[in-house]
Design a protein around this motif. Structure first.
Motif, PDB file in Angstrom:
ATOM      1  N   THR A  84       0.925  -1.072  -0.088  1.00 47.47           N
ATOM      2  CA  THR A  84       0.001  -0.031  -0.222  1.00 47.47           C
ATOM      3  C   THR A  84       0.792   1.200   0.016  1.00 47.47           C
ATOM      4  O   THR A  84       0.476   2.155  -0.785  1.00 47.47           O
ATOM      5  N   ARG A 110       2.266   2.090  -3.506  1.00 44.68           N
ATOM      6  CA  ARG A 110       1.292   2.552  -4.269  1.00 44.68           C
ATOM      7  C   ARG A 110       1.072   3.896  -3.945  1.00 44.68           C
ATOM      8  O   ARG A 110       0.954   4.656  -4.961  1.00 44.68           O
ATOM      9  N   GLU A 111       1.150   4.205  -2.648  1.00 42.77           N
ATOM     10  CA  GLU A 111       0.764   5.625  -2.469  1.00 42.77           C
ATOM     11  C   GLU A 111       2.180   6.500  -3.059  1.00 42.77           C
ATOM     12  O   GLU A 111       1.679   7.649  -3.271  1.00 42.77           O
ATOM     13  N   ARG A 112       3.195   5.934  -2.917  1.00 40.69           N
ATOM     14  CA  ARG A 112       4.413   6.730  -3.337  1.00 40.69           C
ATOM     15  C   ARG A 112       4.164   6.891  -4.617  1.00 40.69           C
ATOM     16  O   ARG A 112       4.700   8.043  -5.364  1.00 40.69           O
ATOM     17  N   ALA A 134       1.654   6.843  -6.523  1.00 39.35           N
ATOM     18  CA  ALA A 134       0.426   7.942  -6.748  1.00 39.35           C
ATOM     19  C   ALA A 134       0.974   9.285  -6.592  1.00 39.35           C
ATOM     20  O   ALA A 134       0.843  10.364  -7.255  1.00 39.35           O
ATOM     21  N   ALA A 154       3.108  10.460  -9.641  1.00 35.62           N
ATOM     22  CA  ALA A 154       2.093  10.533 -10.713  1.00 35.62           C
ATOM     23  C   ALA A 154       1.221  11.975 -10.651  1.00 35.62           C
ATOM     24  O   ALA A 154       0.651  12.365 -11.802  1.00 35.62           O
ATOM     25  N   ASP A 155       1.257  12.465  -9.311  1.00 36.00           N
ATOM     26  CA  ASP A 155       0.493  13.664  -9.162  1.00 36.00           C
ATOM     27  C   ASP A 155       0.956  15.046  -9.804  1.00 36.00           C
ATOM     28  O   ASP A 155       1.487  15.857  -9.057  1.00 36.00           O
TER      29      ASP A 155
END
Length: 80
Positions: free
Chosen positions: A12, A15-17, A19, A22-23
């Motif tokens: 998790t 995945r957060e990193r 995201a 990608a922001d």
């Protein structure tokens, strides 16, 4: 074999990193906040890495030590 919850937490966090990276909108709007979120995500991954049960699979350890987080996430997802 049942994996400890720390593996799910690590996946998790990885995945957060990804995201955060990608922001691009946040990066364009507030680079300092983007960097802080990236730093926080990386610190969480490091903290979870320290909690992994020994022995850590050598492939996973290599990916995490080299900050190859895409490969680490793929490894965790394939290990399920």
């Amino acid at each position: 074999m049942i994996e400890p919850p720390v593996f799910d937490e690590l996946a998790t966090a990885l995945r957060e990193r990804l995201a955060v990276i990608a922001d691009r909108e946040l990066f364009a709007r507030d680079p300092a906040l983007h960097l802080e979120k990236l730093r926080a995500a990386s610190e969480k991954i490091a903290s979870l890495q320290d909690r992994l049960p020994s022995p850590v699979d050598p492939h996973l350890a290599h990916y995490l030590d080299r900050c190859s987080y895409d490969k680490a996430l793929a490894f965790l997802e394939e290990s399920r």
